[in-house]
Design a protein around this motif. Structure first.
Motif, short mmCIF file in Angstrom:
data_model
loop_
_atom_site.label_atom_id
_atom_site.label_comp_id
_atom_site.label_asym_id
_atom_site.label_seq_id
_atom_site.Cartn_x
_atom_site.Cartn_y
_atom_site.Cartn_z
N ALA A 86 0.85 -1.19 0.00
CA ALA A 86 0.00 0.00 0.00
C ALA A 86 0.89 1.24 0.00
O ALA A 86 1.63 1.47 0.95
CB ALA A 86 -0.91 0.00 1.23
N PRO A 87 0.83 2.08 -1.04
CA PRO A 87 1.66 3.29 -1.05
C PRO A 87 1.31 4.21 0.13
O PRO A 87 0.16 4.27 0.56
CB PRO A 87 1.30 3.95 -2.38
N ARG A 88 2.29 4.93 0.61
CA ARG A 88 2.08 5.83 1.75
C ARG A 88 1.41 7.12 1.27
O ARG A 88 1.92 7.82 0.40
CB ARG A 88 3.41 6.16 2.41
N ALA A 89 0.24 7.43 1.83
CA ALA A 89 -0.43 8.68 1.51
C ALA A 89 0.22 9.82 2.28
O ALA A 89 0.51 9.70 3.47
CB ALA A 89 -1.91 8.59 1.87
N LEU A 90 0.42 10.96 1.62
CA LEU A 90 1.12 12.09 2.22
C LEU A 90 0.24 13.29 2.47
O LEU A 90 0.50 14.08 3.38
CB LEU A 90 2.28 12.51 1.29
N LEU A 91 -0.83 13.45 1.68
CA LEU A 91 -1.62 14.67 1.78
C LEU A 91 -3.01 14.43 1.21
O LEU A 91 -3.16 13.80 0.16
CB LEU A 91 -0.94 15.79 0.99
N LEU A 92 -4.03 14.90 1.94
CA LEU A 92 -5.40 14.92 1.44
C LEU A 92 -5.78 16.37 1.17
O LEU A 92 -5.77 17.20 2.08
CB LEU A 92 -6.35 14.30 2.46
N GLY A 93 -6.13 16.67 -0.07
CA GLY A 93 -6.56 18.01 -0.42
C GLY A 93 -8.07 18.09 -0.48
O GLY A 93 -8.70 17.38 -1.27
N THR A 94 -8.68 18.91 0.36
CA THR A 94 -10.14 19.03 0.40
C THR A 94 -10.63 20.44 0.06
O THR A 94 -11.83 20.69 0.08
CB THR A 94 -10.68 18.64 1.79
N ASP A 95 -9.71 21.34 -0.25
CA ASP A 95 -10.08 22.71 -0.61
C ASP A 95 -10.55 22.73 -2.06
O ASP A 95 -9.75 22.52 -2.99
CB ASP A 95 -8.87 23.62 -0.43
N PRO A 96 -11.84 22.96 -2.32
CA PRO A 96 -12.34 22.89 -3.70
C PRO A 96 -11.76 23.96 -4.61
O PRO A 96 -11.87 23.84 -5.84
CB PRO A 96 -13.85 23.06 -3.54
N SER A 97 -11.15 24.99 -4.05
CA SER A 97 -10.59 26.04 -4.90
C SER A 97 -9.29 25.59 -5.58
O SER A 97 -8.81 26.27 -6.49
CB SER A 97 -10.31 27.30 -4.07
N ILE A 98 -8.72 24.45 -5.17
CA ILE A 98 -7.47 24.00 -5.77
C ILE A 98 -7.73 23.21 -7.05
O ILE A 98 -7.31 23.61 -8.14
CB ILE A 98 -6.66 23.14 -4.77
N LEU A 99 -8.46 22.11 -6.96
CA LEU A 99 -8.75 21.29 -8.14
C LEU A 99 -10.24 21.18 -8.44
O LEU A 99 -10.63 20.56 -9.43
CB LEU A 99 -8.18 19.87 -7.97
N GLY A 100 -11.08 21.71 -7.56
CA GLY A 100 -12.51 21.54 -7.75
C GLY A 100 -13.04 20.23 -7.24
O GLY A 100 -14.23 19.91 -7.41
N ALA A 101 -12.18 19.42 -6.61
CA ALA A 101 -12.55 18.11 -6.07
C ALA A 101 -11.49 17.71 -5.06
O ALA A 101 -10.37 18.24 -5.06
CB ALA A 101 -12.65 17.06 -7.17
N ASP A 102 -11.85 16.77 -4.18
CA ASP A 102 -10.85 16.22 -3.27
C ASP A 102 -9.76 15.50 -4.07
O ASP A 102 -10.02 14.97 -5.16
CB ASP A 102 -11.49 15.21 -2.32
N PHE A 103 -8.56 15.46 -3.50
CA PHE A 103 -7.48 14.71 -4.16
C PHE A 103 -6.52 14.18 -3.10
O PHE A 103 -6.47 14.67 -1.97
CB PHE A 103 -6.73 15.58 -5.17
N VAL A 104 -5.77 13.17 -3.48
CA VAL A 104 -4.79 12.54 -2.60
C VAL A 104 -3.42 12.63 -3.26
O VAL A 104 -3.28 12.39 -4.47
CB VAL A 104 -5.12 11.05 -2.33
N VAL A 105 -2.42 12.97 -2.48
CA VAL A 105 -1.03 12.93 -2.93
C VAL A 105 -0.33 11.83 -2.15
O VAL A 105 -0.45 11.75 -0.92
CB VAL A 105 -0.32 14.28 -2.71
N MET A 106 0.40 10.97 -2.85
CA MET A 106 1.07 9.84 -2.21
C MET A 106 2.47 9.66 -2.79
O MET A 106 2.84 10.32 -3.78
CB MET A 106 0.26 8.56 -2.40
N GLU A 107 3.23 8.78 -2.16
CA GLU A 107 4.57 8.50 -2.67
C GLU A 107 4.50 7.84 -4.04
O GLU A 107 3.54 7.16 -4.37
CB GLU A 107 5.32 7.60 -1.68
N ARG A 108 5.54 8.06 -4.83
CA ARG A 108 5.64 7.46 -6.16
C ARG A 108 6.36 6.12 -6.04
O ARG A 108 7.42 6.04 -5.43
CB ARG A 108 6.41 8.40 -7.09
N ARG A 109 5.76 5.08 -6.58
CA ARG A 109 6.40 3.76 -6.65
C ARG A 109 6.76 3.46 -8.11
O ARG A 109 6.06 3.88 -9.02
CB ARG A 109 5.46 2.67 -6.14
N HIS A 110 7.84 2.70 -8.32
CA HIS A 110 8.24 2.31 -9.66
C HIS A 110 8.13 0.80 -9.81
O HIS A 110 8.38 0.06 -8.85
CB HIS A 110 9.66 2.78 -9.97
#
Length: 340
Positions: A86-110
């Motif tokens: 399970a990739p590590r989640a780093l940030l939950l964005g809930t401010d609709p003014s940023i993307l207009g929707a919730d979003f998740v930022v997580m670590e990048r796996r290769h």
């Protein structure tokens, strides 16, 4: 920015937000959209000193409860120490003014993702399809044996009556999307509701755990390094997860010509092999698997029918959707064959 038209990220708003909430990001941000998924939109964010992944819901109207980024963040922010893929989640964005929707930022796996055939880097390896299959069953078993309480995920769902609620929900979706009579679906619905198995265990149920939601270590088909797409995960009967994977596995009784998307190509192990491995890894009794497999076919038929219904109603002009009606009928027939 390498993205599909209409799916660009507003970097002028996103970049300052990321720098504020993830200190230490250096250099400009390079955005590349991953093209493999069919639902949530996924992007690579590359900085001079760090690589991240951002996931957001698709644009347009979204069904209630679908594409739940808050759920995905809650799972990934807690699960990683207990389930390494399970990739590590780093940030939950809930401010609709940023993307207009919730979003998740997580670590990048290769790594390497398996889609419809064995990729070039794996093809020359001995017994590669069997090894990939073993690894998929092993990672599923590992997920289903995570201690939910220890991982802090007891609030993820209501396991009591899970299968009954699942069945009831999919029956409602079928009735809403029905475009013609289908005796196989009627028989499936009646038979399934009359004989719901008692679950052996409560586990995290991923909901879509198959090859294209897994990442393998490059050149090592025995090791799943990442599992993606957690927004529909819940608590429930683990055999529903196994059956869902089996429903997309090649089956001699399934008319491949009716499929809108290709099935796995090549000589893969039979479904019995997957079940034997999963049972060995978990110790679960699979004697009731015919019910679970029939239910998975029913669910897949409903999903295909929903897409076909959109085509019939004129909600989409994508001509590929016309074939989903054939797929719904094919999975309904297969489900009837799986009934005990």
């Amino acid at each position: 920015m390498n993205t599909r038209p209409g799916e660009e990220l507003p970097t002028e708003r996103l970049l300052p937000y990321l720098r504020e909430h993830l200190p230490g990001l250096r250099g400009p941000m390079e955005v590349t959209q991953f093209r493999g998924g069919h639902a949530n939109l996924t992007y690579e964010l590359k900085f001079a000193n760090r690589e991240l992944v951002l996931r957001r819901p698709p644009f347009g109207e979204i069904a209630p409860g679908a594409h739940d980024m808050r759920r995905e963040y809650r799972i990934l922010s807690r699960l990683h120490p207990y389930f390494a893929p399970a990739p590590r989640a780093l940030l939950l964005g809930t401010d609709p003014s940023i993307l207009g929707a919730d979003f998740v930022v997580m670590e990048r796996r290769h790594g390497t993702v398996i889609r419809y055939e064995v990729p070039e880097g794996f093809r020359q390896l001995p017994q590669v399809r069997r090894r990939l299959t073993d690894a998929l069953m092993r990672v599923m078993a590992d997920l289903h044996q995570v201690d939910v309480a220890e991982a802090g995920l007891e609030d993820l769902g209501r396991p009591e009556g899970f299968a009954e609620r699942q069945l009831g929900g999919w029956k409602k979706r079928w009735e809403r999307s029905r475009t013609e009579e289908n005796a196989d679906m009627d028989l499936l619905g009646q038979s399934l509701v009359a004989d719901v198995p008692r679950p052996q265990a409560v586990s995290i149920v991923h909901g879509d755990l198959k090859f294209d939601n897994c990442q393998f270590k490059t050149g090592q088909p025995d090791l799943v390094t990442s599992v993606f797409d957690w927004d529909m995960a819940t608590l429930g009967d683990p055999l529903i997860d196994l059956a869902g994977t089996l429903s997309f596995w090649p089956d001699p009784a399934l008319n491949a010509a009716a499929m809108p998307l290709p099935l796995l190509a090549g000589n893969w192990p039979e479904k019995a092999y997957l079940k034997e491995n999963y049972a060995a890894y978990t110790g679960f009794d699979l004697s009731r698997m015919p019910w679970y497999e029939a239910f998975a076919c029913y669910k897949t038929a409903v999903i295909a029918q929903q897409l076909y219904h959109r085509y019939v109603q004129g909600s989409t002009r994508d001509e590929r959707m016309e074939k989903f009606g054939l797929a719904a009928r094919a999975f309904a027939r297969l489900g009837v064959q799986k009934l005990p």
